[in-house]
Scaffold this active site. Sequence first.
Site, PDB file in Angstrom:
ATOM      1  N   HIS A  81     -51.288-103.194 102.791  1.00 15.08           N
ATOM      2  CA  HIS A  81     -51.679-103.085 104.195  1.00 15.08           C
ATOM      3  C   HIS A  81     -52.271-101.703 104.448  1.00 15.08           C
ATOM      4  O   HIS A  81     -51.682-100.686 104.090  1.00 15.08           O
ATOM      5  CB  HIS A  81     -50.482-103.346 105.108  1.00 15.08           C
ATOM      6  CG  HIS A  81     -50.119-104.795 105.207  1.00 15.08           C
ATOM      7  ND1 HIS A  81     -48.820-105.239 105.311  1.00 15.08           N
ATOM      8  CD2 HIS A  81     -50.899-105.910 105.234  1.00 15.08           C
ATOM      9  CE1 HIS A  81     -48.810-106.558 105.385  1.00 15.08           C
ATOM     10  NE2 HIS A  81     -50.063-106.984 105.340  1.00 15.08           N
TER      11      HIS A  81
ATOM     12  N   GLU B   2     -50.464 -98.727 106.071  1.00 16.96           N
ATOM     13  CA  GLU B   2     -49.239 -98.368 105.363  1.00 16.96           C
ATOM     14  C   GLU B   2     -49.576 -97.499 104.146  1.00 16.96           C
ATOM     15  O   GLU B   2     -48.899 -97.529 103.125  1.00 16.96           O
ATOM     16  CB  GLU B   2     -48.480 -99.635 104.973  1.00 16.96           C
ATOM     17  CG  GLU B   2     -48.078-100.463 106.199  1.00 16.96           C
ATOM     18  CD  GLU B   2     -47.468-101.824 105.866  1.00 16.96           C
ATOM     19  OE1 GLU B   2     -47.172-102.077 104.673  1.00 16.96           O
ATOM     20  OE2 GLU B   2     -47.311-102.634 106.797  1.00 16.96           O
TER      21      GLU B   2
ATOM     22  N   HIS C 236     -44.196-101.463 101.100  1.00 18.17           N
ATOM     23  CA  HIS C 236     -44.775-101.545 102.436  1.00 18.17           C
ATOM     24  C   HIS C 236     -44.065-100.524 103.321  1.00 18.17           C
ATOM     25  O   HIS C 236     -43.196 -99.787 102.887  1.00 18.17           O
ATOM     26  CB  HIS C 236     -44.596-102.952 103.008  1.00 18.17           C
ATOM     27  CG  HIS C 236     -45.440-103.993 102.351  1.00 18.17           C
ATOM     28  ND1 HIS C 236     -46.514-104.587 102.968  1.00 18.17           N
ATOM     29  CD2 HIS C 236     -45.364-104.560 101.125  1.00 18.17           C
ATOM     30  CE1 HIS C 236     -47.081-105.461 102.157  1.00 18.17           C
ATOM     31  NE2 HIS C 236     -46.396-105.465 101.034  1.00 18.17           N
TER      32      HIS C 236
ATOM     33  N   GLU D 120     -39.655-102.118 102.437  1.00 19.19           N
ATOM     34  CA  GLU D 120     -40.238-101.544 103.658  1.00 19.19           C
ATOM     35  C   GLU D 120     -39.763-100.092 103.780  1.00 19.19           C
ATOM     36  O   GLU D 120     -38.666 -99.808 104.247  1.00 19.19           O
ATOM     37  CB  GLU D 120     -39.818-102.352 104.885  1.00 19.19           C
ATOM     38  CG  GLU D 120     -40.317-103.794 104.879  1.00 19.19           C
ATOM     39  CD  GLU D 120     -41.787-103.911 105.238  1.00 19.19           C
ATOM     40  OE1 GLU D 120     -42.414-102.877 105.581  1.00 19.19           O
ATOM     41  OE2 GLU D 120     -42.325-105.036 105.187  1.00 19.19           O
TER      42      GLU D 120
END
Length: 400
Positions: A165, A168, A311, A370
Amino acid sequence: MLQYIVRKGDTLARIAAAHGLAPENVIHGNPWAAAQPYLYPGQVLFLPAIQRRRHAAQDGESARDVADLYGVSIDALIMLNPRLSPDGSCTPGTILVIPPSERTAIVKMRGEYGPRELGDDIGRLTAKYPFISTGTIGASVLGQPLHLLRIGTGSRCLHVNAAIHANEWLTSPCLLSFLEQYADAYADGRKWNGHSPEDWFSNWTLWAVPMANPDGVELVQEGAGPGHPYRRELTEWNSGRRSFRHWKANIRGVDLGDQFPAFWDEEQSRRGAAGPSPRDYGGPSPLSEPEAAALAELCEKAPPDMAVSLHSQGQEIYWNYRGYEPPESRELAERLAKAGGYRAVTLTESDAGFKDWFIMKFGKPGFTVELGLGRNPLPLEDFEGMALETGLILASILSG
């Protein structure tokens, strides 16, 4: 005041770092810059003179104490303060000029971390540590290389990718920083936070794709200025907004996190994005985008034993996928979460991600990590903490 003419690729943070300033210093001299989403080549900035740090000596404090406090060498401190006494003692209240902190690491923040910084750092790392091999797995839509690094000779294989992404992008230097620390400890024959890089090297081969979406990362950081090949389309897909800080997709408006053939149709129906957009559009078909296709092809050519996709944000680790995950995945996720101070989370109603496809395709442990906490893009000052968390999580796998 120094006059500076903005060049392509410049940002407030990059210009500030190059001149020993903070972004706030640049904005102070150019208040209009805070209202613009991006700088434009040809704009003129006025940069203030560098304001060095200063320190008022406290009772009983020596010059060496001050040097240690700020992480600088005593020689550098004395050079900027030639009136210091030969024995290094300081009279309380003496104002000392503090030199810049000495950072020996190759991977560090010099403003935003984009494809150019990544390429430069890979060159420096492989020159210093020849046992790190490098190549590419393909190219992005705009022809930028999708870098691949490999370290280790072990029979077990770990795949790690980052920056699928676009906003990110801080995950990229976090991964590369861990590779540097791993390589440095291995070269010196020492431990890394209680782990043995020598054992990692002999037991595992680590494949790393540190920036899977370079076009999108560059868009988030620099915008789509005059001459950008997708400027008109990007403006339309972005609903006329000039800032792309929120952009997750690749340069064609396809969310690479929804590109993989794992119940792709259901994910598209759930997301409801009918065409190119900043996020959630999975493309015209699975693996339609060269970046996603390259990741899939890499894994299919040499299936790894485990895979991690980095991420941000949330400080969570996702480990399951529709029951396709092997039995050991939950326990592994809990171990990784403990190592990084994160939470292992059972995820439902999410498909078409890299982790989802990897688990379903190979039946092996796959994880989405994450990193960090906050709002993307996460601030530069979060880098060191996130890089350490990345390392602790990956070290837990390599030491298992």
